[in-house]
Write a protein that holds these residues in place. Sequence first.
Motif, PDB file in Angstrom:
ATOM      1  N   GLY A 225      -3.490  10.484  -0.089  1.00 37.78           N
ATOM      2  CA  GLY A 225      -2.405  10.186  -1.009  1.00 37.78           C
ATOM      3  C   GLY A 225      -2.291  11.244  -2.097  1.00 37.78           C
ATOM      4  O   GLY A 225      -3.055  12.204  -2.138  1.00 37.78           O
TER       5      GLY A 225
ATOM      6  N   CYS B 241      -8.543  11.651  -3.226  1.00 39.81           N
ATOM      7  CA  CYS B 241      -7.273  11.627  -2.485  1.00 39.81           C
ATOM      8  C   CYS B 241      -7.472  12.272  -1.116  1.00 39.81           C
ATOM      9  O   CYS B 241      -6.636  13.034  -0.638  1.00 39.81           O
ATOM     10  CB  CYS B 241      -6.191  12.356  -3.256  1.00 39.81           C
TER      11      CYS B 241
ATOM     12  N   LEU C  36      -1.842  12.007  -6.367  1.00 35.67           N
ATOM     13  CA  LEU C  36      -1.979  11.513  -7.730  1.00 35.67           C
ATOM     14  C   LEU C  36      -1.343  12.518  -8.673  1.00 35.67           C
ATOM     15  O   LEU C  36      -1.615  13.714  -8.604  1.00 35.67           O
ATOM     16  CB  LEU C  36      -3.462  11.340  -8.098  1.00 35.67           C
TER      17      LEU C  36
ATOM     18  N   MET D  76       2.608  13.503   0.030  1.00 36.01           N
ATOM     19  CA  MET D  76       1.332  12.964   0.494  1.00 36.01           C
ATOM     20  C   MET D  76       0.813  13.888   1.589  1.00 36.01           C
ATOM     21  O   MET D  76       1.561  14.685   2.147  1.00 36.01           O
ATOM     22  CB  MET D  76       1.531  11.558   1.064  1.00 36.01           C
TER      23      MET D  76
ATOM     24  N   THR E 220      -8.731   5.813  -6.224  1.00 32.23           N
ATOM     25  CA  THR E 220      -8.798   6.347  -4.868  1.00 32.23           C
ATOM     26  C   THR E 220      -7.478   6.137  -4.140  1.00 32.23           C
ATOM     27  O   THR E 220      -6.931   5.050  -4.116  1.00 32.23           O
ATOM     28  CB  THR E 220      -9.978   5.777  -4.055  1.00 32.23           C
ATOM     29  N   LEU E 221      -6.987   7.232  -3.614  1.00 25.46           N
ATOM     30  CA  LEU E 221      -5.803   7.232  -2.760  1.00 25.46           C
ATOM     31  C   LEU E 221      -6.160   7.815  -1.393  1.00 25.46           C
ATOM     32  O   LEU E 221      -5.300   8.249  -0.647  1.00 25.46           O
ATOM     33  CB  LEU E 221      -4.679   8.042  -3.414  1.00 25.46           C
TER      34      LEU E 221
ATOM     35  N   GLY F 186       1.067   5.813  -0.860  1.00 26.74           N
ATOM     36  CA  GLY F 186       0.336   7.034  -1.082  1.00 26.74           C
ATOM     37  C   GLY F 186       0.568   7.807  -2.341  1.00 26.74           C
ATOM     38  O   GLY F 186       0.030   8.872  -2.483  1.00 26.74           O
TER      39      GLY F 186
ATOM     40  N   SER G 202       0.863  -1.167   0.000  1.00 23.99           N
ATOM     41  CA  SER G 202       0.000   0.000   0.000  1.00 23.99           C
ATOM     42  C   SER G 202       0.903   1.221   0.000  1.00 23.99           C
ATOM     43  O   SER G 202       2.082   1.125   0.253  1.00 23.99           O
ATOM     44  CB  SER G 202      -0.897   0.011   1.242  1.00 23.99           C
TER      45      SER G 202
ATOM     46  N   LEU H 205       0.657   7.845  -6.705  1.00 25.91           N
ATOM     47  CA  LEU H 205       0.408   7.178  -7.968  1.00 25.91           C
ATOM     48  C   LEU H 205       0.767   8.154  -9.072  1.00 25.91           C
ATOM     49  O   LEU H 205       0.265   9.280  -9.111  1.00 25.91           O
ATOM     50  CB  LEU H 205      -1.061   6.763  -8.088  1.00 25.91           C
TER      51      LEU H 205
ATOM     52  N   LYS I 185      -4.324   7.152   2.131  1.00 26.14           N
ATOM     53  CA  LYS I 185      -3.074   6.479   1.777  1.00 26.14           C
ATOM     54  C   LYS I 185      -1.849   7.363   1.994  1.00 26.14           C
ATOM     55  O   LYS I 185      -0.749   7.009   1.579  1.00 26.14           O
ATOM     56  CB  LYS I 185      -3.101   6.011   0.319  1.00 26.14           C
TER      57      LYS I 185
END
Length: 142
Positions: free
Chosen positions: A118, A138, A120, A101, A27-28, A8, A6, A10, A31
């Motif tokens: 997280g 996020c 993105l 993050m 979906t983050l 955080g 896992s 992407l 994270k």
Amino acid sequence: NLSKKSGGMLFIKCLNKFVLEKNSRITLSYKGYKGGQAGNQGESFKNVSKEKQKELNKCNYGGGGTGISGAGGGYATFGHDGKYSNGGQQYGDQLLTSMYMGSGGGSSEKCQGGNGGGSLWLYCLNNIELKENTYISCNGQN
């Protein structure tokens, strides 16, 4: 977190067109950096260890402080203050030259703080298309 598969961040880079198909999601949420365990501050980009704070109401860079009620973690904005605890500090920059993050929230005396959101990074040379009933999230945890 490689051991739990896992984490955080992407990063998506498309040379043509990016399409998020109908009923799809990225979906983050939750994270990001971890919220503090009971009596501990939230994690942040400068401090990922779970340490008790020397002064209960102080924050850990972006991580929320701990006290009677925990404070929110910061990132693009300051985290919200808790009762007798300071919210996390603002960090990062408007041009997004570095990706971070979201910081974890501080704990209360008895409850864990929420995890940060997280990150993105979506880069596409042409179009980005989101079809019906899709979403990207996020968010940090309450």
